[in-house]
Design a protein around this motif. Structure first.
Motif, PDB file in Angstrom:
ATOM      1  N   LYS A 135       0.824  -1.208   0.000  1.00 32.35           N
ATOM      2  CA  LYS A 135       0.000   0.000   0.000  1.00 32.35           C
ATOM      3  C   LYS A 135       0.860   1.262   0.000  1.00 32.35           C
ATOM      4  N   SER A 136       1.945   1.254   0.802  1.00 36.68           N
ATOM      5  CA  SER A 136       2.828   2.428   0.866  1.00 36.68           C
ATOM      6  C   SER A 136       3.501   2.687  -0.481  1.00 36.68           C
ATOM      7  N   ASP A 137       3.845   1.611  -1.201  1.00 34.94           N
ATOM      8  CA  ASP A 137       4.460   1.777  -2.524  1.00 34.94           C
ATOM      9  C   ASP A 137       3.455   2.341  -3.521  1.00 34.94           C
ATOM     10  N   LEU A 138       2.214   1.907  -3.411  1.00 39.84           N
ATOM     11  CA  LEU A 138       1.171   2.436  -4.297  1.00 39.84           C
ATOM     12  C   LEU A 138       0.927   3.921  -4.023  1.00 39.84           C
ATOM     13  N   ASN A 139       0.925   4.287  -2.754  1.00 39.46           N
ATOM     14  CA  ASN A 139       0.747   5.707  -2.408  1.00 39.46           C
ATOM     15  C   ASN A 139       1.878   6.559  -2.975  1.00 39.46           C
ATOM     16  N   GLU A 140       3.090   6.054  -2.858  1.00 41.39           N
ATOM     17  CA  GLU A 140       4.234   6.784  -3.393  1.00 41.39           C
ATOM     18  C   GLU A 140       4.162   6.872  -4.910  1.00 41.39           C
ATOM     19  N   LEU A 141       3.699   5.797  -5.543  1.00 43.79           N
ATOM     20  CA  LEU A 141       3.539   5.806  -6.995  1.00 43.79           C
ATOM     21  C   LEU A 141       2.545   6.878  -7.415  1.00 43.79           C
ATOM     22  N   GLU A 142       1.444   6.961  -6.703  1.00 42.83           N
ATOM     23  CA  GLU A 142       0.457   8.001  -7.004  1.00 42.83           C
ATOM     24  C   GLU A 142       1.064   9.404  -6.858  1.00 42.83           C
ATOM     25  N   GLU A 143       1.827   9.606  -5.804  1.00 46.54           N
ATOM     26  CA  GLU A 143       2.439  10.916  -5.569  1.00 46.54           C
ATOM     27  C   GLU A 143       3.427  11.271  -6.680  1.00 46.54           C
ATOM     28  N   ASN A 144       4.209  10.293  -7.103  1.00 50.55           N
ATOM     29  CA  ASN A 144       5.176  10.551  -8.176  1.00 50.55           C
ATOM     30  C   ASN A 144       4.485  10.865  -9.493  1.00 50.55           C
ATOM     31  N   ILE A 145       3.415  10.151  -9.784  1.00 49.86           N
ATOM     32  CA  ILE A 145       2.671  10.424 -11.020  1.00 49.86           C
ATOM     33  C   ILE A 145       2.047  11.817 -10.942  1.00 49.86           C
ATOM     34  N   ALA A 146       1.489  12.154  -9.783  1.00 48.36           N
ATOM     35  CA  ALA A 146       0.902  13.490  -9.609  1.00 48.36           C
ATOM     36  C   ALA A 146       1.950  14.576  -9.805  1.00 48.36           C
ATOM     37  N   SER A 147       3.163  14.335  -9.306  1.00 51.00           N
ATOM     38  CA  SER A 147       4.241  15.315  -9.456  1.00 51.00           C
ATOM     39  C   SER A 147       4.638  15.476 -10.917  1.00 51.00           C
ATOM     40  N   LEU A 148       4.708  14.352 -11.642  1.00 45.66           N
ATOM     41  CA  LEU A 148       5.050  14.418 -13.067  1.00 45.66           C
ATOM     42  C   LEU A 148       3.942  15.098 -13.866  1.00 45.66           C
ATOM     43  N   LEU A 149       2.701  14.867 -13.479  1.00 47.97           N
ATOM     44  CA  LEU A 149       1.593  15.550 -14.152  1.00 47.97           C
ATOM     45  C   LEU A 149       1.636  17.052 -13.862  1.00 47.97           C
ATOM     46  N   THR A 150       2.064  17.407 -12.646  1.00 46.12           N
ATOM     47  CA  THR A 150       2.237  18.828 -12.310  1.00 46.12           C
ATOM     48  C   THR A 150       3.292  19.454 -13.204  1.00 46.12           C
ATOM     49  N   ALA A 151       4.381  18.729 -13.437  1.00 44.24           N
ATOM     50  CA  ALA A 151       5.441  19.227 -14.320  1.00 44.24           C
ATOM     51  C   ALA A 151       4.904  19.476 -15.720  1.00 44.24           C
ATOM     52  N   THR A 152       4.109  18.532 -16.226  1.00 45.40           N
ATOM     53  CA  THR A 152       3.528  18.681 -17.571  1.00 45.40           C
ATOM     54  C   THR A 152       2.545  19.847 -17.609  1.00 45.40           C
ATOM     55  N   TYR A 153       1.777  19.989 -16.531  1.00 46.78           N
ATOM     56  CA  TYR A 153       0.806  21.084 -16.444  1.00 46.78           C
ATOM     57  C   TYR A 153       1.514  22.435 -16.471  1.00 46.78           C
ATOM     58  N   ILE A 154       2.588  22.557 -15.693  1.00 49.34           N
ATOM     59  CA  ILE A 154       3.351  23.808 -15.656  1.00 49.34           C
ATOM     60  C   ILE A 154       4.003  24.078 -17.007  1.00 49.34           C
ATOM     61  N   LYS A 155       4.613  23.053 -17.586  1.00 50.35           N
ATOM     62  CA  LYS A 155       5.298  23.205 -18.875  1.00 50.35           C
ATOM     63  C   LYS A 155       4.337  23.642 -19.971  1.00 50.35           C
ATOM     64  N   THR A 156       3.102  23.160 -19.904  1.00 53.04           N
ATOM     65  CA  THR A 156       2.102  23.473 -20.932  1.00 53.04           C
ATOM     66  C   THR A 156       1.486  24.845 -20.734  1.00 53.04           C
ATOM     67  N   ASN A 157       1.303  25.243 -19.488  1.00 53.55           N
ATOM     68  CA  ASN A 157       0.524  26.450 -19.205  1.00 53.55           C
ATOM     69  C   ASN A 157       1.319  27.666 -18.748  1.00 53.55           C
ATOM     70  N   TYR A 158       2.595  27.454 -18.352  1.00 52.93           N
ATOM     71  CA  TYR A 158       3.358  28.571 -17.808  1.00 52.93           C
ATOM     72  C   TYR A 158       4.748  28.634 -18.436  1.00 52.93           C
ATOM     73  N   LYS A 159       5.103  29.810 -18.872  1.00 54.75           N
ATOM     74  CA  LYS A 159       6.490  30.049 -19.270  1.00 54.75           C
ATOM     75  C   LYS A 159       7.309  30.372 -18.019  1.00 54.75           C
ATOM     76  N   ALA A 160       8.637  30.209 -18.136  1.00 54.74           N
ATOM     77  CA  ALA A 160       9.504  30.472 -16.977  1.00 54.74           C
ATOM     78  C   ALA A 160       9.305  31.900 -16.462  1.00 54.74           C
ATOM     79  N   ALA A 161       9.142  32.848 -17.385  1.00 57.23           N
ATOM     80  CA  ALA A 161       8.969  34.250 -16.992  1.00 57.23           C
ATOM     81  C   ALA A 161       7.695  34.445 -16.179  1.00 57.23           C
TER      82      ALA A 161
END
Length: 436
Positions: free
Chosen positions: A293-319
């Motif tokens: 269960k703990s590994d599954l929770n961590e997997l979910e968190e990592n996927i959420a973090s990677l999706l956050t990266a994609t969301y930022i990359k798509t919607n926000y420029k560095a500036a």
């Protein structure tokens, strides 16, 4: 009439000898301070070198000499000395005790054959500025070029010292300088040094032992030759507390910058992510041997973090991330992190440049869970807004620094080609100390 005649003779005899200090100041800023503080017309100084400027003012307006010396002293201390070691001390010195220590130190360092004996009367424990009078060429010579202190009702407030070592650079010699700024109110002192890449080696290895060729070597020299003899005691570095404090500071800035973005991503995927992970696990592990269960929770968190990266990359420029940091009135934003996680793993990632937060990089988000659970930061970089009082919301100017937390020192390096200033240096120092 006779007195005026003597003054004229002194004026005519003035010769500037402090050319070796020129590399440590930014002439444009130096001249600006002179014109604004000494009421001198800027056009009169435009084309003048440091020596010509000094000679002109000292010969034409000798009453301004001391004020000019202070401006040069501060310009050397706070312009180019970008490696700033931050130390704490316990000493509680009285003014008389400090002056006795200083007198002894001056005699030990400055009263030798390498420095003209005619200057000795000026080297007083009450303070002196001799940058314009010293052209020392003997390699490995070490001396104090200037110092001052401030006190109120016999209580020390601040002391500043300019320590110089003569080093070989090819066929010539130059000054390797350390500025020391002691704040008695906060029991903190700074050792500030400019990195010099061109210091030559000496052929004789024994002679080289007393020659400082690196920033850290000069730092050690100053601690042993100046600090210990002035203050006697310093507080030992607590590297665990420092790294933990820097981690909390860095993490706090990141969370402030991205909290609403992460909340939005989490809200949008909260219903679909768990079921998607369950489906992936079922496809990958059809047998009864399932992840914990703990590994599954961590997997979910990592996927959420990677999706956050994609969301930022798509919607926000560095500036846009930079602007968000300014709008939120953050002191700045991290641009590089190097950390140790609670699993003894190490991670490191950085942004492209000083104007791009590290949170704009995919790598940061792939390491985010490890970073979030880290023990501390041993090295990280942050870009600081120079408009730290937030007077101009359209001003996005930043100065980048790298902070090093080591067992024997705590150092901040200003990564800037521009000249620094005392206010910016102390803004950074105060903020870091508050979080250590």
């Amino acid at each position: 009439m006779e007195k005026r005649s003597k003054e004229k003779n002194i004026e005519k005899l003035y010769v500037f000898a402090g050319h070796k200090f020129a590399e440590y100041i930014k002439m444009k800023d130096f001249k600006h301070r002179i014109t604004s503080e000494l009421d001198i017309v800027e056009e009169e100084l435009t084309s003048l070198s440091l020596g010509e400027l000094y000679s002109k003012i000292c010969m034409e307006k000798p009453a301004l000499k001391n004020s000019l010396d202070i401006i040069l002293f501060e310009s050397i201390l706070y312009s180019r000395l970008a490696n700033v070691y931050i130390e704490k001390f316990n000493a509680d010195l009285s003014v008389p005790k400090f002056k006795r220590n200083m007198k002894k130190l001056i005699r030990e360092l400055n009263f030798n054959d390498n420095i003209p004996s005619a200057l000795r009367p000026a080297m007083r424990e009450d303070g002196f500025f001799l940058m314009d009078s010293l052209n020392i060429t003997s390699i490995k010579s070490k001396f104090i070029a200037g110092f001052d202190y401030e006190a109120e009702d016999e209580k020390l407030i601040r002391a500043r010292v300019l320590f110089v070592e003569v080093v070989p650079t090819g066929e010539s010699t130059e000054y390797f300088i350390a500025g020391i700024d002691i704040d008695f109110n906060t029991s903190t002192y700074l050792i500030m040094i400019k990195n010099k890449q061109n210091i030559s080696k000496l052929e004789n290895e024994e002679e080289s032992e007393d020659l400082d060729r690196t920033v850290h070597s000069l730092y050690d020299r100053v601690k042993n030759s100046i600090i210990k003899k002035l203050l006697f005691t310093t507080q030992p570095i607590n590297v665990e507390e420092d790294r933990s404090g820097m981690y909390n500071l860095c993490k706090g800035l990141d969370e402030e910058l991205l909290k609403d973005i992460r909340d939005e991503v989490k809200s949008r995927i909260s219903s679909s992510l768990p079921s998607s992970v369950q489906q992936l696990v079922s496809d990958l592990f059809p047998s009864k041997n399932k992840p914990k269960k703990s590994d599954l929770n961590e997997l979910e968190e990592n996927i959420a973090s990677l999706l956050t990266a994609t969301y930022i990359k798509t919607n926000y420029k560095a500036a846009e991330l930079l602007k968000r940091a300014k709008e939120k009135k953050l002191v700045g934003y991290p641009t590089k992190i190097k950390f140790t996680s609670n699993r003894a793993n190490k991670g490191s990632t950085e942004s492209i440049n000083s104007r791009q937060p590290v949170s704009a990089s995919d790598m940061f988000h792939s390491l985010y869970i490890s970073f979030r659970d880290a023990l501390g930061l041993e090295q990280w970089s942050i870009s600081w807004f120079t408009d730290y009082e937030f007077k101009d919301q359209s001003n996005y100017d930043v100065v980048q620094t790298t902070i090093y937390s080591r067992k024997s020192y705590f150092k901040v390096v200003f990564i800037a080609t521009r000249a620094l200033d005392r206010e910016l240096i102390y803004h950074v120092v105060r903020y870091l100390n508050k979080n250590r």
